[in-house]
Scaffold this motif. Structure first.
Motif, mmCIF file in Angstrom:
data_model
loop_
_atom_site.group_PDB
_atom_site.id
_atom_site.type_symbol
_atom_site.label_atom_id
_atom_site.label_comp_id
_atom_site.label_asym_id
_atom_site.label_seq_id
_atom_site.Cartn_x
_atom_site.Cartn_y
_atom_site.Cartn_z
ATOM 1 N N UNK A 1 0.797 -1.231 0.000
ATOM 2 C CA UNK A 1 0.000 0.000 0.000
ATOM 3 C C UNK A 1 0.829 1.281 0.000
ATOM 4 N N UNK A 2 1.930 1.273 0.728
ATOM 5 C CA UNK A 2 2.767 2.468 0.777
ATOM 6 C C UNK A 2 3.480 2.770 -0.528
ATOM 7 N N UNK A 3 3.440 1.834 -1.475
ATOM 8 C CA UNK A 3 4.101 2.018 -2.770
ATOM 9 C C UNK A 3 3.126 2.439 -3.863
ATOM 10 N N UNK A 4 1.881 2.734 -3.478
ATOM 11 C CA UNK A 4 0.857 3.019 -4.473
ATOM 12 C C UNK A 4 1.219 4.197 -5.371
ATOM 13 N N UNK A 5 1.663 5.289 -4.790
ATOM 14 C CA UNK A 5 2.041 6.453 -5.594
ATOM 15 C C UNK A 5 3.244 6.130 -6.475
ATOM 16 N N UNK A 6 4.151 5.299 -5.977
ATOM 17 C CA UNK A 6 5.316 4.907 -6.779
ATOM 18 C C UNK A 6 4.887 4.091 -8.000
ATOM 19 N N UNK A 7 3.875 3.243 -7.815
ATOM 20 C CA UNK A 7 3.355 2.453 -8.948
ATOM 21 C C UNK A 7 2.820 3.373 -10.040
ATOM 22 N N UNK A 8 2.040 4.368 -9.636
ATOM 23 C CA UNK A 8 1.462 5.295 -10.609
ATOM 24 C C UNK A 8 2.559 6.103 -11.296
#
Length: 390
Positions: free
Chosen positions: A9-16
């Motif tokens: 979940x904490x990597x969500x912005x990184x995925x985008x």
């Protein structure tokens, strides 16, 4: 050392950010939150559908997502996965990340999914067992077609406005879900997600109104591409097309239709300038459960296009199947006749999915075996609307 795992979940912005960066450098500027709001505005819970490659510094280097979908096919439910957002950071290409990530997805989904679909280059995904498939009609309509067929007054009383505008939103959502569920094949769209689903790739959802009453919707990919339409009454289709072209002052319009929507095809073919039959873009499929997919899609074909009575048995990529049909009902058993041919995955999917198999080398299947296959059973009428793509 690279770690391959589900995104957190904490990597969500990184995925985008990774997706936006990779696709922007490879193609054109991308904003995945606008392109695919059904995924990238849905929240951090969507991290669970992303597998990532993470380097020793904790940075994402590659990513592959699989969007789970429920398919309703003439009363049969299939579990599908749409593979998307396949991306590798430019500085990490050639390191084998896709092999790991997609391979891990295939292991996880074995036994839990009936069918996988993606859009991509044939040879690249052929290594992972994907085969080109799908079929659709595209009708070309020009203004003289409508004027000569129906007169200059065609479509009077029919108007268009945004389907989910403040005045239409509640009724638009309800009708969009209802009309989707009325189709013989549809990907499940809930009332909570349908608005975002119908914004996929920038599509424009229009309410079709007749004398002020909501009678259906048009889903547009640009002003001249009608990629999905649904009306309460087929008898209103020609008038709605005429009204739309007059409203937008168009000289030409392209209308995409699945091959199993026979009533719509009959309407459009009665006045269209021309039509073509072809594959849905670069769609490729990997069948995980041959028995389930055969039963669902052959039933769809039997109940819409029509198939002959017959029987066929084979071992498809190690999965034994026997299919019976009386021309109306389709029955599939997970067993094979003693003399059933043994087909590789490539042969089986070419048989089931390709419109060129009969015209080419018959999917590499022996002539004796081919002669026992009912000639109108295959290919299966696989189709996805753009709104349900990933």
């Amino acid at each position: 050392m690279t770690e391959y795992r589900k995104a957190q979940p904490g990597e969500w912005e990184d995925c985008i950010e990774l997706a936006n960066y990779v696709f922007s450098t490879s193609h054109r500027p991308h904003d995945f939150e606008k392109i695919l709001p059904k995924v990238y505005q849905a929240g951090e819970q969507m991290t669970s559908i992303h597998r990532v490659a993470v380097d020793e510094k904790g940075k994402l280097r590659a990513m592959v997502a699989v969007l789970p979908q429920e398919l309703a096919v003439c009363g049969h439910m299939l579990r599908a996965g749409y593979v998307g957002t396949v991306c590798v950071h430019p500085k990490a290409r050639g390191e084998g990340h896709m092999k790991h990530l997609l391979g891990d997805w295939l292991k996880e989904l074995e036994g839990a999914c009936d069918l996988l679909v993606l859009d991509g280059q044939r040879q690249r995904y052929g290594y992972f067992g994907f085969t080109p498939g799908s079929i659709r009609f595209v009708f070309e309509i020009c203004r003289p077609n409508l004027r000569h067929a129906f007169g200059s007054s065609a479509g009077e009383g029919i108007t268009f406005e945004p389907l989910f505008s403040s005045g239409n939103r509640e009724g638009g959502i309800s009708l969009a879900v209802k009309l989707n569920e009325s189709k013989p094949f549809h990907v499940i769209r809930s009332s909570e997600t349908v608005e975002d689903v119908m914004k996929t790739f920038g599509e424009e959802a229009l309410a079709v109104k007749k004398n002020g009453e909501l009678i259906g919707y048009f889903l547009m990919a640009g002003p001249t591409g009608l990629v999905e339409s649904a009306l309460l009454n087929e008898s209103d289709r020609a008038a709605a097309v005429a009204a739309y072209m007059r409203w937008r002052d168009l000289q030409e319009l392209q209308i995409t239709v699945p091959v199993y929507e026979r009533e719509t095809i009959g309407t459009l073919s009665s006045f269209a300038e021309e039509w073509n039959l072809g594959r849905c873009g670069s769609a490729m499929l990997r069948i995980m459960d041959f028995a389930n997919v055969l039963e669902a899609y052959l039933t769809l074909k039997a109940q819409t296009i029509g198939i002959s009575q017959g029987f066929f048995s084979a071992v498809m990529d190690g999965q034994p199947v026997s299919v019976y049909s009386d021309g109306v009902q389709v029955t599939v058993k997970r067993e094979a006749a003693p003399d059933a041919p043994v087909l590789s995955r490539e042969q089986a999917q070419e048989l089931l999915l390709s419109y060129t198999a009969a015209a080419g080398d018959h999917a590499g299947i022996a002539k004796e075996t081919w002669s026992r296959i009912p000639s109108d059973w295959f290919p299966l009428p696989v189709f996805w609307y753009m709104a349900d793509e990933f």
